[in-house]
Structures are given as structure tokens and as C-alpha cells.
Design a protein around this motif. Structure first.
Motif, PDB file in Angstrom:
ATOM      1  N   UNK A 231      -0.502   1.923  -0.234  1.00  0.00           N
ATOM      2  CA  UNK A 231       0.443   2.183  -1.319  1.00  0.00           C
ATOM      3  C   UNK A 231       0.040   1.403  -2.567  1.00  0.00           C
ATOM      4  N   UNK A 232       0.516   1.889  -3.703  1.00  0.00           N
ATOM      5  CA  UNK A 232       0.276   1.163  -4.955  1.00  0.00           C
ATOM      6  C   UNK A 232       1.382   1.496  -5.935  1.00  0.00           C
ATOM      7  N   UNK A 233       1.451   0.747  -7.020  1.00  0.00           N
ATOM      8  CA  UNK A 233       2.268   1.142  -8.170  1.00  0.00           C
ATOM      9  C   UNK A 233       1.424   0.970  -9.417  1.00  0.00           C
ATOM     10  N   UNK A 234       1.130   2.085 -10.071  1.00  0.00           N
ATOM     11  CA  UNK A 234       0.324   2.109 -11.297  1.00  0.00           C
ATOM     12  C   UNK A 234      -1.044   1.478 -11.092  1.00  0.00           C
ATOM     13  N   UNK A 235      -1.606   1.638  -9.894  1.00  0.00           N
ATOM     14  CA  UNK A 235      -2.940   1.105  -9.597  1.00  0.00           C
ATOM     15  C   UNK A 235      -3.689   2.085  -8.693  1.00  0.00           C
ATOM     16  N   UNK A 236      -3.863   3.350  -9.123  1.00  0.00           N
ATOM     17  CA  UNK A 236      -4.467   4.359  -8.237  1.00  0.00           C
ATOM     18  C   UNK A 236      -5.919   4.067  -7.880  1.00  0.00           C
ATOM     19  N   UNK A 237      -6.678   3.500  -8.823  1.00  0.00           N
ATOM     20  CA  UNK A 237      -8.094   3.244  -8.521  1.00  0.00           C
ATOM     21  C   UNK A 237      -8.226   2.172  -7.453  1.00  0.00           C
ATOM     22  N   UNK A 238      -7.427   1.110  -7.567  1.00  0.00           N
ATOM     23  CA  UNK A 238      -7.457   0.061  -6.543  1.00  0.00           C
ATOM     24  C   UNK A 238      -7.115   0.654  -5.175  1.00  0.00           C
ATOM     25  N   UNK A 239      -6.100   1.518  -5.135  1.00  0.00           N
ATOM     26  CA  UNK A 239      -5.642   2.077  -3.863  1.00  0.00           C
ATOM     27  C   UNK A 239      -6.706   2.977  -3.242  1.00  0.00           C
ATOM     28  N   UNK A 240      -7.307   3.826  -4.044  1.00  0.00           N
ATOM     29  CA  UNK A 240      -8.335   4.729  -3.517  1.00  0.00           C
ATOM     30  C   UNK A 240      -9.533   3.950  -2.993  1.00  0.00           C
ATOM     31  N   UNK A 241      -9.929   2.927  -3.724  1.00  0.00           N
ATOM     32  CA  UNK A 241     -11.078   2.134  -3.303  1.00  0.00           C
ATOM     33  C   UNK A 241     -10.785   1.400  -1.990  1.00  0.00           C
ATOM     34  N   UNK A 242      -9.587   0.829  -1.881  1.00  0.00           N
ATOM     35  CA  UNK A 242      -9.222   0.136  -0.642  1.00  0.00           C
ATOM     36  C   UNK A 242      -9.183   1.118   0.526  1.00  0.00           C
ATOM     37  N   UNK A 243      -8.601   2.289   0.306  1.00  0.00           N
ATOM     38  CA  UNK A 243      -8.512   3.283   1.380  1.00  0.00           C
ATOM     39  C   UNK A 243      -9.894   3.697   1.863  1.00  0.00           C
ATOM     40  N   UNK A 244     -10.820   3.903   0.961  1.00  0.00           N
ATOM     41  CA  UNK A 244     -12.166   4.316   1.365  1.00  0.00           C
ATOM     42  C   UNK A 244     -12.874   3.216   2.144  1.00  0.00           C
ATOM     43  N   UNK A 245     -12.671   1.978   1.729  1.00  0.00           N
ATOM     44  CA  UNK A 245     -13.295   0.879   2.475  1.00  0.00           C
ATOM     45  C   UNK A 245     -12.705   0.771   3.872  1.00  0.00           C
ATOM     46  N   UNK A 246     -11.398   0.964   3.994  1.00  0.00           N
ATOM     47  CA  UNK A 246     -10.772   0.912   5.321  1.00  0.00           C
ATOM     48  C   UNK A 246     -11.219   2.095   6.180  1.00  0.00           C
ATOM     49  N   UNK A 247     -11.398   3.253   5.565  1.00  0.00           N
ATOM     50  CA  UNK A 247     -11.883   4.413   6.322  1.00  0.00           C
ATOM     51  C   UNK A 247     -13.230   4.105   6.975  1.00  0.00           C
TER      52      UNK A 247
END
Length: 281
Positions: A231-247
Motif C-alpha cells: 500500500x501507499x499514499x501518493x507514492x506509486x513509484x515507491x510502491x511499484x518498485x517495492x512490489x517488484x522486488x518482493x515478487x
């Protein structure tokens, strides 16, 4: 499609709309009060509008649904054919939502089991989904409750915020902890523990805090079957990057959700929030 046992949650579960429709899950909205205007989460105020209001330092508070709102939801669910309801809600440490649901359940036309999951956001959403899957498999009211409680026991949530000030203003964290964070310019990593927000670690910079958040989430995921939400608030790039690393790091990953939190949770965390929910199946 009518179900013999219906699942009701609240708007802070942040389940994807398609998932809610597929499993027949209903959500009762909490309210965000912006200035003197009360707005229902999810339909009348967006996360983007909330973030802009916070950045302009407008007064923002949140409010639980009324017992009457829950009563109407339970009546509608019963009229649609349900013979029982499992009502799953965010931690009672954060909100009076659970108490309002309990009051409404006493007068409901069908049995209602109200559960304080001790969770919030997709940590709550995964519990609602587990209950719905139990019902879809033909499970009873008790079996749906048990599935939700088992899922809650295997779910952890960790998050980073740019500042503790929003949590302090909303009374969700102690003033002493907030002042400590500000004084030392630390970037706090927080966790849900016993239905409350607790300080997990203090890190010196935002980049180190986010790297540590990834480490903690990956370690908690382990090698067993697990679902994750970022999840994020007004931080979509941070969230996408974290999700890809966790994947890439989590070997037995099932579902991976990436979404912006709604206005209610955003009002208490502020822009810059980044969270990882790890939910073992």
C-alpha cells in the motif's frame, strides 16, 4: 448470486472491487470529515483529494459508521437471501466501527457474527477474503469466522511513514514516540501488533527505511504459500518498485496487490506512506 452466509466488512479493507464482486463481499463506509464536510470513503473522497488536503494542512478527521448504517446493511443482506452474516472489521484500537457493528447485530433479522480482526487495510481484506472463500466452499457461519481468524493470526503488516505527525494528531501513536522521532530525524518503521501501532525500528534515512521494510517483509514471508499487499499514499513509484522486488524475492508468492490506501487510513498516515502486508495462507 445470493449466499447462505454473507461477508460484510468496512471500507478500510481496500479489497479490489472485482474481488469483492466475485465473492459477494459488502463494505460499509467510514467517513472522512474535511473541514466541516463529512464524506464517505470510497465514493465521496478519493485518496488523491485527501493527500492534497493534508499537504495544504487542512483539518481532517475520521468517523465510524453509525449503528443505523450497519443495521441497514444487515437488513439488505438478509433480504438478498443470506441466513447468516460474518461482519469483519478493522482493529477496535483504531476505531469504534466494531462497536457500532456489535450494536446493530443485536437487532439484525439473521444471526451476525462480528469479528474484531485487529487488522486494517489489506491485512483486513485478506481476512474477509478467507471468510468468503470458506463460504464459497460450502462452509458454515462458524467455519467462515474460523477461516478469517486463522488468516488474521498469520498476517503481519509493516509500514513506513515520512513523519509520525499525522499518527500523533489522530491519537494513533503516543506523543512521546512522535517527539522522539522528530527530535532525532529518524525514519520510523511501524508494525501492527495486538491491534495497535507499535514502533518496530528506527532508521536514519528514508532509503534505508524502505530497504529495511523490504527485508522485514521478505523475511516474514519465508518460503511457504503467502499473499502480499503493498500500500501507499501518493507514492506509486515507491510502491511499484517495492512490489517488484518482493515478487523476485518471495519464492511461494500467491497474490500480490499494489494499491493506494483510502482516505480514512491516509488521514492518519499522511502522504509518503509505504506499507507491506504479509498474509500466510
Amino acid at each position: 448470486m445470493s449466499r447462505h452466509v454473507a461477508i460484510v466488512t468496512d471500507s478500510t479493507a481496500y479489497l479490489p472491487p472485482r474481488t469483492m464482486e466475485l465473492h459477494g463481499i459488502a463494505a460499509v463506509p467510514l467517513t472522512v470529515v474535511l473541514g466541516n464536510q463529512a464524506l464517505e470513503e470510497g465514493t465521496e473522497i478519493s485518496a488523491r483529494s485527501l493527500a492534497q488536503a493534508l499537504q495544504k494542512r487542512r483539518a481532517v478527521t475520521t468517523s465510524r459508521p453509525s449503528p443505523e448504517t450497519f443495521a441497514a446493511a444487515y437488513r439488505a443482506t438478509a433480504e438478498a437471501g443470506a441466513t447468516g452474516i460474518v461482519s469483519l472489521h478493522l482493529s477496535s484500537e483504531f476505531s469504534g466501527t466494531y462497536d457500532a457493528a456489535v450494536l446493530a447485530a443485536r437487532e439484525a433479522p439473521v444471526p451476525v457474527r462480528v469479528v474484531d480482526t485487529g487488522m486494517v487495510a489489506m491485512a483486513l481484506g485478506f481476512c474477509a477474503l478467507a471468510a468468503a472463500e470458506a463460504v464459497d466452499a460450502g462452509g458454515s457461519l462458524d467455519e467462515a469466522v474460523a477461516a478469517a481468524e486463522k488468516r488474521a493470526a498469520g498476517t503481519s503488516a509493516f509500514f513506513y511513514v515520512d513523519t509520525l505527525d499525522y499518527l500523533r494528531r489522530g491519537g494513533r501513536i503516543g506523543t512521546a514516540q512522535a517527539l522522539f522521532g522528530s527530535a532525532l530525524a529518524v525514519k520510523p518503521l511501524l508494525q501492527l501488533e495486538g491491534g495497535r501501532i507499535e514502533l518496530k525500528e528506527k532508521v536514519r534515512t528514508a532509503s534505508k527505511a524502505i530497504a529495511r521494510l523490504e527485508e522485514i517483509a521478505a523475511e516474514r514471508a519465508g518460503t511457504g504459500p503467502v499473499d502480499i499487499a503493498v500500500h501507499h499514499l501518493a507514492a506509486p513509484e515507491r510502491a511499484s518498485a517495492l512490489a517488484e522486488r518482493l515478487r523476485e524475492r518471495v519464492p511461494n508468492l500467491g497474490e500480490l496487490h499494489v494499491s493506494e490506501v483510502g482516505a480514512v487510513i491516509g488521514a492518519h498516515t499522511g502522504p509518503g506512506l509505504l506499507a507491506a502486508v504479509v498474509s500466510h495462507r
